[in-house]
Structure formats: C-alpha cells, structure tokens
Design a protein around this motif. Structure first.
Motif, short mmCIF file in Angstrom:
data_model
loop_
_atom_site.label_atom_id
_atom_site.label_comp_id
_atom_site.label_asym_id
_atom_site.label_seq_id
_atom_site.Cartn_x
_atom_site.Cartn_y
_atom_site.Cartn_z
N LEU A 1 0.82 -1.21 0.00
CA LEU A 1 0.00 0.00 0.00
C LEU A 1 0.86 1.26 0.00
CD1 LEU A 1 -2.82 -1.05 2.52
CD2 LEU A 1 -3.01 -0.76 0.03
N MET A 2 1.96 1.23 0.77
CA MET A 2 2.87 2.38 0.80
C MET A 2 3.52 2.59 -0.56
SD MET A 2 4.70 1.93 4.53
CE MET A 2 5.76 3.32 4.27
N LEU A 3 3.88 1.47 -1.22
CA LEU A 3 4.47 1.58 -2.54
C LEU A 3 3.50 2.16 -3.55
CD1 LEU A 3 6.83 1.01 -4.47
CD2 LEU A 3 5.95 -1.31 -4.76
N LEU A 4 2.24 1.66 -3.48
CA LEU A 4 1.22 2.17 -4.38
C LEU A 4 0.94 3.64 -4.12
CD1 LEU A 4 -1.30 -0.82 -4.41
CD2 LEU A 4 0.24 -0.09 -6.26
N ALA A 5 0.94 4.03 -2.84
CA ALA A 5 0.71 5.43 -2.50
C ALA A 5 1.80 6.32 -3.08
CB ALA A 5 0.63 5.61 -0.98
N GLY A 6 3.05 5.81 -2.99
CA GLY A 6 4.16 6.58 -3.56
C GLY A 6 4.03 6.73 -5.06
N MET A 7 3.55 5.63 -5.72
CA MET A 7 3.37 5.69 -7.16
C MET A 7 2.21 6.61 -7.53
SD MET A 7 3.89 1.66 -8.04
CE MET A 7 3.48 1.88 -9.75
N ALA A 8 1.20 6.68 -6.68
CA ALA A 8 0.01 7.48 -6.99
C ALA A 8 0.21 8.95 -6.69
CB ALA A 8 -1.18 6.96 -6.19
N ALA A 9 1.31 9.29 -5.99
CA ALA A 9 1.56 10.70 -5.64
C ALA A 9 2.88 11.16 -6.21
CB ALA A 9 1.56 10.85 -4.10
N PRO A 10 2.98 11.30 -7.53
CA PRO A 10 4.22 11.75 -8.16
C PRO A 10 4.54 13.18 -7.75
CG PRO A 10 2.43 11.81 -9.74
CD PRO A 10 1.88 11.17 -8.51
N SER A 11 5.75 13.57 -8.01
CA SER A 11 6.16 14.93 -7.65
C SER A 11 5.37 15.95 -8.43
CB SER A 11 7.66 15.11 -7.96
OG SER A 11 7.87 15.06 -9.36
N ALA A 12 5.31 17.18 -7.88
CA ALA A 12 4.55 18.25 -8.54
C ALA A 12 5.11 18.53 -9.92
CB ALA A 12 4.59 19.50 -7.68
N GLU A 13 6.44 18.44 -10.06
CA GLU A 13 7.06 18.74 -11.35
C GLU A 13 6.66 17.70 -12.39
OE1 GLU A 13 11.50 19.44 -13.30
OE2 GLU A 13 11.24 19.24 -11.13
N ALA A 14 6.65 16.39 -11.95
CA ALA A 14 6.32 15.34 -12.90
C ALA A 14 4.88 15.47 -13.37
CB ALA A 14 6.54 13.97 -12.25
N ALA A 15 3.99 15.83 -12.46
CA ALA A 15 2.58 15.95 -12.80
C ALA A 15 2.24 17.29 -13.42
CB ALA A 15 1.73 15.74 -11.55
N GLY A 16 3.20 18.19 -13.41
CA GLY A 16 2.95 19.52 -13.96
C GLY A 16 2.15 20.39 -13.01
N ASN A 17 2.06 20.00 -11.73
CA ASN A 17 1.32 20.81 -10.76
C ASN A 17 2.18 21.99 -10.31
OD1 ASN A 17 -1.01 19.31 -10.75
ND2 ASN A 17 -0.32 17.96 -9.10
N VAL A 18 1.73 23.18 -10.60
CA VAL A 18 2.44 24.38 -10.18
C VAL A 18 1.46 25.29 -9.43
CG1 VAL A 18 4.06 24.31 -12.12
CG2 VAL A 18 1.91 25.57 -12.36
N TYR A 19 2.00 26.29 -8.76
CA TYR A 19 1.18 27.26 -8.05
C TYR A 19 1.29 28.61 -8.76
CZ TYR A 19 -0.03 24.36 -4.04
OH TYR A 19 -0.57 23.39 -3.23
N PHE A 20 0.23 28.99 -9.44
CA PHE A 20 0.13 30.32 -10.02
C PHE A 20 -0.22 31.31 -8.90
CE2 PHE A 20 -1.09 27.31 -13.32
CZ PHE A 20 -0.38 27.74 -14.43
N THR A 21 0.14 32.56 -9.09
CA THR A 21 -0.23 33.60 -8.11
C THR A 21 -0.85 34.79 -8.83
OG1 THR A 21 2.05 34.42 -8.19
CG2 THR A 21 1.44 33.01 -6.33
#
Length: 383
Positions: A12-32
């Motif tokens: 489960l921990m391994l799957l959680a790590g796979m399901a939560a990629p880094s913000a950069e990999a997912a393209g998640n950024v914070y606009f302001t």
C-alpha cells in the motif's frame, strides 16, 4: 498472518508513492495573482506549504492595486507588510529572530521563511491582519493562489475564467525557461574570442564606484513604486521630504526608515520661514512619524547665505557630483545618458535625481549599474 499484514502495508505504501508523483512530474504548479493581475510564474517565487501554512512570496504584496505594500531589508534581515491607507498598521517579520510583530509590538505566528534569497510570508496571517482575502483554487496545471481586497474588480469565478489564457501563457513561459540552457552552460559553450552582448572582446565592467541616488519624495505613489524597484534590486537610496510631506505620509516615512533607505529633509528658501526653522520643524515631524532624526537636507531656491544658515544649524546640505534633476530619469535613453555621466567620475558619486523619476527610468539605471558592478547605498550623515 503478521507477515502477510506487513507485506500488505508495504504494498500500500508503494502504491501510494506511485500514486503521488512529484509536482514537477505531474505539472502541478502554483500560479499567483493579486487582485486582477496575474503574476509571473517561476520556481523562485512559487508558493509552497510549510507546517500546515501556505506561503507566498512577499513581492505578491507589492502589487500597486493592493491596499498594502511590502519591503525586505536583507542587511537587517527584516521583511514587512504595511497598509497604504491606515497609519501605524504593519507586520514586521524578523528573519534573524524568527518572530512576527505588529506596529504596537504584539506578536504573531507563523514567521517568515527565506528561500534562496526570496522571502515568503504566510498568506493567511497577512490577509487576516490587513482584512484581505485569498483563495487557493485547483486549475488545469495545478493551483491558483489569488490575494485580493476591496480594490479587486472581478469576483473569483469571473477572474478564474478570465485568467485561463494568462495562466496558459505564463505556464508556457515557465516551461520554456526551465528547458532553456542555463547561463553557465551558455558561457561554457561560447567561444573564447566571442564578445557576447557586452561589446568588444576584453571589455570589462567598471565596477569601482559607490553610488548615492538621492530623490525628492514629493509624490507618495511614485515614491512607493521606486521603493519597490530598489527593494527588489537590493539597492538603497536617500529620500528628501518637507515637514508637510512627512506629516501627511507617515506610513511611507516609516517604510523608508525601516527598510534601510536614507531620509533627508527638504526646505524651500523662497518661503517666509527661514530654512533652519523649516528643517527643525521637519525633523520634529520625522521624529513623530518614525522615531528618528537626520542632519541630511536639500535646499531649494537657495543661495550661499541659506546654505550657510543650514550648515551653521548643524545640517549637512546635499552637494551632488551629478545633478540630473533638470532632465530627469524617465526612460531608458535618459538612464544611459545619466550612466555615462556617472562613469565619467570615479569612486563615490552622489546623484541628485529630484522628483522627475519614473519606474522604467530607475529600473534601466539599476540594470546598468548592476552590469557594471557598482554599489548603491544611501547617504550617511558622515559619508
């Protein structure tokens, strides 16, 4: 059974790590954004979470449409946000002591965070203290953090809809900057005999001067804009005000004093009141506004007699090696002309800019001085 349970937990921990990629990999950024203005997107100023609090770059609170302003004095390790509308309304973030206090000395939490030279402030604390609001909205590429107050024109729903194109643009610029070769890589790739953008081969920056830029602070809004630029460039200037201007602009005076810039007094010899008395009254107003006094002064419409009166009273009258007050500093060409006059001299140079200074002109001059390696500092009473 115990081993099976342990194995299940590991999976489960391994799957959680796979399901939560880094913000950069997912393209998640914070606009302001501040009120109705979308701000630049960069890693250096991107919001982040720390200890359960959302932090934004202090420069967010410098946007002119907001009812607050901000400053950062790297030498004193002091950052702050102040009200542009209410006297004695400010938050001071001491980075050395890791504390937060208001103008009355009351403490707050959480403190500021310094990352790679950029100060980040807890957005919830700042907005709560200054009666502003903020939102953190999920958008296509990540999240949009918007700080806003009564001056905002668009509601959050309308702003989010209107900002879609701007977010796409700044994200494209952001990704292009991340994939572009770094400055060190460009230097390494450049042939030894290349001149680059600096001119002929072997040309070096002057880099041997200390500049004292002196301003006549007679227009509050313009002065705040100039302070924003100086603070962002980590440069200091000296601002001269009359007694009336000091009394009417207490917040501005306190910002100048606290953020490490110089304060001077202005007197007009054309008035009936003697210059020495004008300076005394201005110093009293300065003490009331910021708890400081100064010997620095500039005299307008004055001759040798008025100058001698001021000096006899203990004041240091401004004597500039370069006087740019007549033609002003309101454009890039004007900045280049002024810079050529400055570089014609050596060592310490005092420049009188007066009040004819614009944001673009000052920004251009600071870029030139930075390229030359010059140092900008405020005047001292003994310098």
């Amino acid at each position: 059974m115990r081993r099976k349970l342990l194995a299940l937990v590991c999976i489960l921990m391994l799957l959680a790590g796979m399901a939560a990629p880094s913000a950069e990999a997912a393209g998640n950024v914070y606009f302001t954004a501040a009120n109705d203005t979308m701000l630049e997107l960069s890693d250096a100023t991107m919001p982040f979470w720390a200890n359960g609090y959302l932090y934004v770059a202090s420069t967010v609170f410098s946007v002119q449409t907001l009812s607050v302003g901000s400053f950062y004095n790297a030498a004193k390790q002091l950052a702050g946000v102040y009200s542009r509308e209410t006297a004695n309304c400010a938050l001071y973030f001491d980075l050395a002591k890791n504390t937060v206090d208001d103008s009355d000395g009351f403490g707050y939490y959480p403190p500021a965070i310094l990352r790679n030279g950029t100060v980040f402030l807890p957005v919830s604390l700042v907005c709560s203290y200054f009666n502003m609001s903020y939102t953190n909205t999920k958008v296509e590429k990540g999240y949009l953090v918007r700080v806003y107050d009564k001056n905002a024109v668009l509601s959050n729903r309308l702003f989010n809809d209107a900002a879609t194109f701007n977010m796409a643009y700044v994200y494209e610029q952001y990704m292009a900057a991340k994939t572009a070769p770094s400055q060190s890589e460009q230097t390494a790739q450049q042939p030894e005999n290349s001149t680059g953008s600096g001119g002929s081969a072997g040309q070096t920056a002057t880099g041997s001067q200390t500049l004292h830029l002196c301003f006549r602070a007679d227009e509050r809004e313009n002065v705040e804009s100039l302070l924003d630029i100086l603070d962002r460039k980590n440069a200091a200037g000296t601002f001269y005000l009359t007694m009336e201007e000091i009394a009417a602009s207490g917040n501005l005076v306190r910002r100048i004093a606290v953020s490490g810039h110089g304060l001077g007094l202005a007197a007009d010899a054309a008035l009936e009141t003697p210059v020495a008395e004008q300076l005394r009254l201005a110093n009293e107003a300065l003490w009331q506004a910021a708890g400081v006094k100064t010997r620095l002064c500039v005299l307008e419409n004055a001759g040798q007699e008025e100058r001698m009166q001021a000096e006899a009273a203990g004041y240091r009258v401004l004597s500039a090696q370069v006087d740019a007050s007549a033609f002003g500093l309101k454009s890039t060409p004007a900045a280049k002309t002024l810079f050529s006059k400055i570089t014609a001299r050596r060592s310490s140079v005092t420049v009188w800019l007066g009040s004819q200074v614009s944001e673009s002109g000052l920004r251009a001059l600071l870029d030139l001085t930075a390229e030359a390696g010059d140092r900008l500092s405020c005047l001292r009473e003994t310098s």
